[in-house]
Enzyme design. Structure first.
Site, mmCIF file in Angstrom:
data_model
loop_
_atom_site.group_PDB
_atom_site.id
_atom_site.type_symbol
_atom_site.label_atom_id
_atom_site.label_comp_id
_atom_site.label_asym_id
_atom_site.label_seq_id
_atom_site.Cartn_x
_atom_site.Cartn_y
_atom_site.Cartn_z
ATOM 1 N N SER A 57 0.856 -1.201 0.000
ATOM 2 C CA SER A 57 0.000 0.000 0.000
ATOM 3 C C SER A 57 0.887 1.246 0.000
ATOM 4 C CB SER A 57 -0.892 0.011 1.251
ATOM 5 O OG SER A 57 -0.100 0.240 2.402
ATOM 6 N N ASP A 94 -1.268 -1.750 -3.950
ATOM 7 C CA ASP A 94 -2.619 -1.842 -3.399
ATOM 8 C C ASP A 94 -3.201 -0.434 -3.271
ATOM 9 O OD1 ASP A 94 -4.784 -3.115 -2.192
ATOM 10 O OD2 ASP A 94 -3.893 -3.065 -0.178
ATOM 11 N N HIS A 95 -4.399 -0.235 -3.781
ATOM 12 C CA HIS A 95 -5.110 1.061 -3.652
ATOM 13 C C HIS A 95 -4.297 2.258 -4.131
ATOM 14 C CE1 HIS A 95 -8.645 -0.547 -1.620
ATOM 15 N NE2 HIS A 95 -7.820 -1.311 -0.930
ATOM 16 N N GLY A 191 -10.369 -3.719 7.439
ATOM 17 C CA GLY A 191 -10.156 -3.628 8.883
ATOM 18 C C GLY A 191 -10.736 -4.793 9.661
ATOM 19 N N ILE A 277 -5.848 -9.911 1.805
ATOM 20 C CA ILE A 277 -5.809 -10.189 3.249
ATOM 21 C C ILE A 277 -4.694 -9.373 3.892
ATOM 22 C CG2 ILE A 277 -5.450 -11.990 5.003
ATOM 23 C CD1 ILE A 277 -6.448 -13.973 2.703
HETATM 24 P P1 13P Z 1 -8.635 -6.675 5.219
HETATM 25 O O1 13P Z 1 -8.597 -5.429 6.037
HETATM 26 O O2 13P Z 1 -9.963 -7.372 5.350
HETATM 27 O O3 13P Z 1 -7.511 -7.581 5.490
HETATM 28 O O4 13P Z 1 -8.538 -6.236 3.676
HETATM 29 C C1 13P Z 1 -7.288 -5.925 3.110
HETATM 30 C C2 13P Z 1 -7.404 -5.309 1.774
HETATM 31 O O5 13P Z 1 -8.431 -5.278 1.141
HETATM 32 C C3 13P Z 1 -6.183 -4.718 1.205
HETATM 33 O O6 13P Z 1 -6.431 -4.061 0.008
HETATM 34 O O1 G3H Z 2 -6.729 -1.791 2.090
HETATM 35 C C1 G3H Z 2 -5.931 -1.382 2.921
HETATM 36 C C2 G3H Z 2 -4.810 -2.244 3.316
HETATM 37 O O2 G3H Z 2 -5.161 -3.048 4.412
HETATM 38 C C3 G3H Z 2 -3.571 -1.431 3.546
HETATM 39 O O3 G3H Z 2 -3.670 -0.722 4.736
HETATM 40 O O4 G3H Z 2 -3.074 1.601 4.052
HETATM 41 O O5 G3H Z 2 -2.894 0.838 6.450
HETATM 42 O O6 G3H Z 2 -1.274 0.011 4.735
HETATM 43 P P1 G3H Z 2 -2.661 0.519 5.012
HETATM 44 ZN ZN ZN Z 3 -8.334 -3.112 -0.108
#
Ligand code: 13P
Ligand code: G3H
Ligand code: ZN
Length: 331
Positions: A57, A94-95, A191, A277
């Site tokens: 992330s 991620d995101h 979360g 996850i």
């Molecule tokens: P969780 O918070 O359910 O583990 O999801 C993680 C996630 O979607 C990361 O992009």
């Molecule tokens: O979707 C979010 C992920 O769990 C990453 O979380 O932005 O706190 O690293 P973070």
């Molecule tokens: Zn996510």
């Protein structure tokens, strides 16, 4: 200087998703921020012979330093080779929230990126996603887009309903953007507090059971874009034994609820090709560290509490790959 992911030994997600879609399983995408997490992910997936997506992330890049994190991922590929683990490994953003962040990751050797335009109005999401896809595909990097907004704990049930992915939009979105996979919203959320207690029932052991995911929406989506790889975010189960471990060792996590394993198994057998996850890993690590601190208050060698946390996380990953995602043995 830019580095292409192939030179680092990563693969993109295209082939992984093709096999998973036809094989009735999902590829695990585990987030990592530090050494112990990435070791657990590689060892867990190597031992269970599962393909894996290493997920980073922007928060992780800030925490660990983006250069450090990228080299850790490169090191993980080498570690896997040295240990004889012959598993496909993708490195995924991620995101991602901007075009520039996606470019930065692609230039540093990521094989896959997510551009999350789900908070933007539809046409802006299409335009941003299309722009990232055009850039990424020049380098054979795969792109995940998102439609629909995952519920947060602050949303009430009525609000949550309005942000599920609308099946009528998916065909237009994937056609116009050219994305390789699509994250959808069918009732999961990020979360450890995915549902309010009043949304849940209690089973005979007093454990909160959440409402089921909206498989009806997933089916409608599958009808509109048959065979297209679907991604499930917010898919931690918030394993009760680790919430209990945390609480029994001085923690205070009340009413933490996740997605039951059977529901994830059902999703993994459908068009869902990637399951994200993160929270489960955080809970395992926190529980194990708290246990060592509680039982051995004189311990001050980080290896003595981070080591057990890492080893337990590896076990949980093997269990998930084997019994939940179905990816074990598919490498
Ligand atoms: P969780 O918070 O359910 O583990 O999801 C993680 C996630 O979607 C990361 O992009
Ligand atoms: O979707 C979010 C992920 O769990 C990453 O979380 O932005 O706190 O690293 P973070
Ligand atoms: Zn996510």
């Amino acid at each position: 200087m830019a580095t292409h992911y192939k030179a680092l030994g990563f693969v993109n997600t295209r082939e992984m998703f093709k096999k998973a879609g036809g094989g009735g399983y999902a590829i695990p995408a585990y987030n990592f921020n530090n050494l112990e997490q990435i070791q657990a992910v590689i060892n867990g997936c190597g031992e269970s012979r599962s393909p894996v997506i290493l997920q980073v992330s922007s928060g992780a890049r800030k925490y660990a330093d983006q250069t450090m994190l990228r080299y850790m991922a490169e090191g993980a590929v080498q570690m896997a080779k040295n240990k004889g683990y012959d598993i496909p490994i993708a490195l995924h953003l991620d995101h991602g929230d901007t075009f520039e962040l996606c470019v930065s990751c692609i230039e540093s050797g990521f094989s896959s990126v997510m551009i999350d335009g789900s908070h933007h109005p539809y046409e802006e999401n299409v335009a941003l996603t299309r722009k990232v896809v055009e850039y990424a595909h020049e380098f054979d990097v795969t792109v995940e887009g998102e439609l629909g907004v995952l519920a947060g704990i602050e949303d009430d049930v009525v609000a949550a309903k309005s942000i599920y992915t609308q099946p009528d939009e998916v065909e237009d979105f994937v056609t116009r953007t050219g994305v390789d996979s699509l994250a959808i919203s069918i009732g999961t959320s990020h979360g450890a507090f995915k549902f309010k207690p009043e949304q849940c029932t209690k089973n005979e052991d007093g454990v909160l059971v959440p409402p089921p995911l909206r498989f009806d929406i997933l089916e409608e989506i599958e009808k509109r874009i048959p065979g297209f790889p679907i991604v499930l975010h917010g898919a931690s189960s918030v394993l009760p034994q680790y919430v209990e471990l945390i609480n029994n060792n001085g923690g205070e996590l009340q009413a933490a609820v996740g997605i039951p394993a059977e529901q994830l198994r059902k999703a993994a057998k459908s068009a869902v090709c990637k399951i994200n996850i993160d929270s489960d890993g955080r809970l395992v690590v926190t529980g194990m560290i708290r246990k060592v601190f509680n039982e051995k208050p004189a311990e001050f060698d980080p290896r003595k509490y981070l080591g057990p946390a890492r080893d337990e996380l590896q076990k949980v990953i093997i269990d998930k790959n084997t019994h939940v995602l179905g990816s074990a043995g598919k490498a």
